[in-house]
Design an enzyme around this catalytic site. Structure first.
Site, short mmCIF file in Angstrom:
data_model
loop_
_atom_site.label_atom_id
_atom_site.label_comp_id
_atom_site.label_asym_id
_atom_site.label_seq_id
_atom_site.Cartn_x
_atom_site.Cartn_y
_atom_site.Cartn_z
N GLY A 143 0.81 -1.22 0.00
CA GLY A 143 0.00 0.00 0.00
C GLY A 143 0.84 1.25 0.00
O GLY A 143 0.64 2.16 0.81
N PHE A 202 0.24 6.46 4.47
CA PHE A 202 1.34 5.96 5.32
C PHE A 202 2.39 5.21 4.49
O PHE A 202 3.58 5.34 4.74
CB PHE A 202 0.81 4.98 6.38
CG PHE A 202 -0.23 5.53 7.32
CD1 PHE A 202 -0.45 6.89 7.45
CD2 PHE A 202 -0.99 4.66 8.10
CE1 PHE A 202 -1.41 7.39 8.34
CE2 PHE A 202 -1.94 5.14 8.99
CZ PHE A 202 -2.16 6.50 9.11
N VAL A 248 -3.80 -7.22 -2.87
CA VAL A 248 -3.48 -8.15 -1.77
C VAL A 248 -4.58 -9.18 -1.53
O VAL A 248 -4.37 -10.19 -0.87
CB VAL A 248 -3.14 -7.44 -0.43
CG1 VAL A 248 -1.86 -6.63 -0.53
CG2 VAL A 248 -4.31 -6.59 0.07
N SER A 301 -4.99 -0.07 14.14
CA SER A 301 -5.76 1.18 14.27
C SER A 301 -6.29 1.27 15.69
O SER A 301 -6.45 0.25 16.37
CB SER A 301 -6.94 1.16 13.30
OG SER A 301 -7.84 2.21 13.58
N TYR A 355 -14.98 -2.83 10.02
CA TYR A 355 -13.63 -2.24 9.97
C TYR A 355 -12.94 -2.47 11.32
O TYR A 355 -11.78 -2.91 11.37
CB TYR A 355 -13.69 -0.74 9.64
CG TYR A 355 -12.30 -0.12 9.64
CD1 TYR A 355 -11.36 -0.49 8.68
CD2 TYR A 355 -11.92 0.81 10.61
CE1 TYR A 355 -10.07 0.04 8.69
CE2 TYR A 355 -10.64 1.35 10.62
CZ TYR A 355 -9.72 0.96 9.66
OH TYR A 355 -8.45 1.49 9.68
N PRO A 371 -2.65 3.62 14.77
CA PRO A 371 -2.87 5.07 14.67
C PRO A 371 -4.33 5.46 14.89
O PRO A 371 -5.24 4.69 14.62
CB PRO A 371 -2.46 5.39 13.22
CG PRO A 371 -1.82 4.15 12.68
CD PRO A 371 -2.40 3.02 13.46
P1 NDP Z 1 -4.66 5.46 2.04
O1 NDP Z 1 -6.00 5.23 1.44
O2 NDP Z 1 -4.00 6.77 1.79
O3 NDP Z 1 -3.67 4.28 1.60
C1 NDP Z 1 -4.07 2.96 1.56
C2 NDP Z 1 -3.08 2.13 0.76
O4 NDP Z 1 -3.52 0.76 0.78
C3 NDP Z 1 -3.01 2.55 -0.70
O5 NDP Z 1 -1.66 2.56 -1.10
C4 NDP Z 1 -3.78 1.46 -1.42
O6 NDP Z 1 -3.20 1.23 -2.72
C5 NDP Z 1 -3.51 0.25 -0.54
N1 NDP Z 1 -4.54 -0.77 -0.73
C6 NDP Z 1 -5.84 -0.70 -0.37
N2 NDP Z 1 -6.48 -1.80 -0.78
C7 NDP Z 1 -5.56 -2.59 -1.42
C8 NDP Z 1 -5.61 -3.83 -2.07
N3 NDP Z 1 -6.74 -4.54 -2.15
N4 NDP Z 1 -4.48 -4.33 -2.60
C9 NDP Z 1 -3.32 -3.63 -2.52
N5 NDP Z 1 -3.21 -2.45 -1.92
C10 NDP Z 1 -4.32 -1.93 -1.38
O7 NDP Z 1 -4.85 5.23 3.60
P2 NDP Z 1 -3.81 5.23 4.83
O8 NDP Z 1 -2.44 5.48 4.39
O9 NDP Z 1 -4.40 6.09 5.88
O10 NDP Z 1 -4.00 3.73 5.31
C11 NDP Z 1 -2.94 2.81 5.47
C12 NDP Z 1 -3.29 1.85 6.57
O11 NDP Z 1 -3.45 2.56 7.79
C13 NDP Z 1 -4.60 1.09 6.38
O12 NDP Z 1 -4.41 -0.24 6.80
C14 NDP Z 1 -5.58 1.81 7.30
O13 NDP Z 1 -6.62 0.97 7.73
C15 NDP Z 1 -4.66 2.19 8.42
N6 NDP Z 1 -5.06 3.29 9.28
C16 NDP Z 1 -5.35 4.52 8.78
C17 NDP Z 1 -5.69 5.57 9.65
C18 NDP Z 1 -6.07 6.93 9.16
O14 NDP Z 1 -6.73 7.67 9.92
N7 NDP Z 1 -5.68 7.34 7.98
C19 NDP Z 1 -5.70 5.36 11.09
C20 NDP Z 1 -5.43 4.01 11.51
C21 NDP Z 1 -5.09 3.05 10.63
P3 NDP Z 1 -4.03 1.03 -4.07
O15 NDP Z 1 -5.35 1.71 -3.92
O16 NDP Z 1 -3.16 1.63 -5.12
O17 NDP Z 1 -4.14 -0.45 -4.20
C1 8X3 Z 2 -8.65 4.69 11.06
C2 8X3 Z 2 -9.01 5.52 12.25
O1 8X3 Z 2 -10.89 6.17 13.83
O2 8X3 Z 2 -11.43 6.06 11.48
O3 8X3 Z 2 -8.33 3.40 11.40
O4 8X3 Z 2 -11.11 4.06 12.74
S1 8X3 Z 2 -10.70 5.43 12.58
#
Ligand code: NDP
Ligand code: 8X3
Length: 258
Positions: free
Chosen positions: A10, A15, A62, A140, A153, A183
């Site tokens: 991702g 991140f 994935v 998370s 989720y 996070p």
């Molecule tokens: P983004 O949406 O900015 O990034 C998500 C990444 O995951 C992208 O690069 C996307 O790539 C990849 N991804 C999603 N689905 C697939 C798939 N099926 N196959 C391959 N790659 C995939 O979100 P974040 O950076 O915020 O999220 C990253 C992680 O952090 C996640 O696991 C999220 O749940 C977690 N998280 C986020 C928080 C937030 O507040 N932002 C807080 C807590 C946790 P592409 O679409 O190109 O495949």
């Molecule tokens: C992402 C943060 O609070 O939307 O995991 O679940 S929250």
């Protein structure tokens, strides 16, 4: 001496992209994955232009078990010595009461956040065993407290928490570190994806306080990954100053948030 290799799932935004930037700036070779080829190619070109490191972009979903095993199971020889796996690819799809949630959304989250993480970890593990490497799973706060309309989720992130703990136990004899980072609210494309492209709704999530940035998480991942060999952070919860946990978020209207 060869650069260490980090595999980041991702890495097309948020991140993952920030981790690619952080680790490559510190001299790591990076394997970056995601479904959006154009973004991976652009990131590769950008990083390799600025830094003396190598970048291997791998395009796959994935959720696609065959693709994960075909691609990561057949890495070029000079990319196999992976030291760090960052299981970051993930998403929330929808934010609805249980009775209104779409089954497709539930399946997408389970298949991505849980099954995808398991597939990637399993196929990469033989390399990590050889390097005595480090698995960093992005969980998370949703994996700690379940909140209204978070249902599946939250369940997937609770699974990430449980999988991280069980990996830590099962991989002890291999001297592999396992770290779960949980996070809170961070402004990335996360909410845009969750609300299916609704920019207004996504923007509202981050109004009235200063959310985390992707770079904040990348700094923390990097810190965990670069501690002395005998030190392992098992889990870590990180939120913006304004957020205590999934329930308590202090928003200030009309004022500059700290
Ligand atoms: P983004 O949406 O900015 O990034 C998500 C990444 O995951 C992208 O690069 C996307 O790539 C990849 N991804 C999603 N689905 C697939 C798939 N099926 N196959 C391959 N790659 C995939 O979100 P974040 O950076 O915020 O999220 C990253 C992680 O952090 C996640 O696991 C999220 O749940 C977690 N998280 C986020 C928080 C937030 O507040 N932002 C807080 C807590 C946790 P592409 O679409 O190109 O495949
Ligand atoms: C992402 C943060 O609070 O939307 O995991 O679940 S929250």
């Amino acid at each position: 001496m060869k650069n260490k290799i980090v595999l980041i799932t991702g890495a097309t935004s948020g991140f993952g992209e920030a981790c690619a930037e952080k680790f490559s700036a510190a001299g790591y070779d990076v394997i970056i994955t995601g479904r959006r080829r154009d973004r991976l190619e652009k990131l590769k070109a950008d990083l390799e232009k600025r830094l003396s490191i190598r970048v291997l972009p791998l395009v796959f979903d994935v959720r696609d078990k065959k693709a994960v095993f075909d691609i990561l199971g057949n890495l070029p020889e000079d990319w196999q010595s992976i030291h760090i796996l960052i299981n970051n690819a993930g998403l929330a799809a929808g934010r609805d009461l249980f009775e209104n949630s779409l089954l497709d959304d539930w399946e997408t989250m389970i298949d991505t956040n849980v099954k995808g993480l398991l597939y990637v970890s399993r196929v990469v593990l033989p390399h990590l065993i050889k390097t005595k490497g480090h698995i960093i799973n992005i969980g998370s706060v949703a994996g700690i407290e379940v909140y209204e309309k978070g249902n599946v989720y939250c369940a997937t992130k609770q699974a990430v928490d449980a999988i991280s703990k069980s990996m830590r136990i099962d991989l002890l004899s291999h001297q592999i570190k396992v770290t779960a980072i949980h996070p809170g609210a961070a402004e990335t494309e996360f909410s845009l994806v969750r609300f299916k492209g609704d920019e207004e709704q996504a923007k509202k999530i981050y109004e009235g306080y200063k959310p985390l940035k992707a770079e904040d998480i990348a700094d923390i991942v990097f810190y965990c990954a670069t501690l002395p060999a005998h030190v392992c952070i098992n889990e870590l919860v990180v939120t913006p100053l304004a957020q205590a946990n999934s329930f308590y978020l202090h928003k200030i209207s009309g004022k500059e948030a700290k």
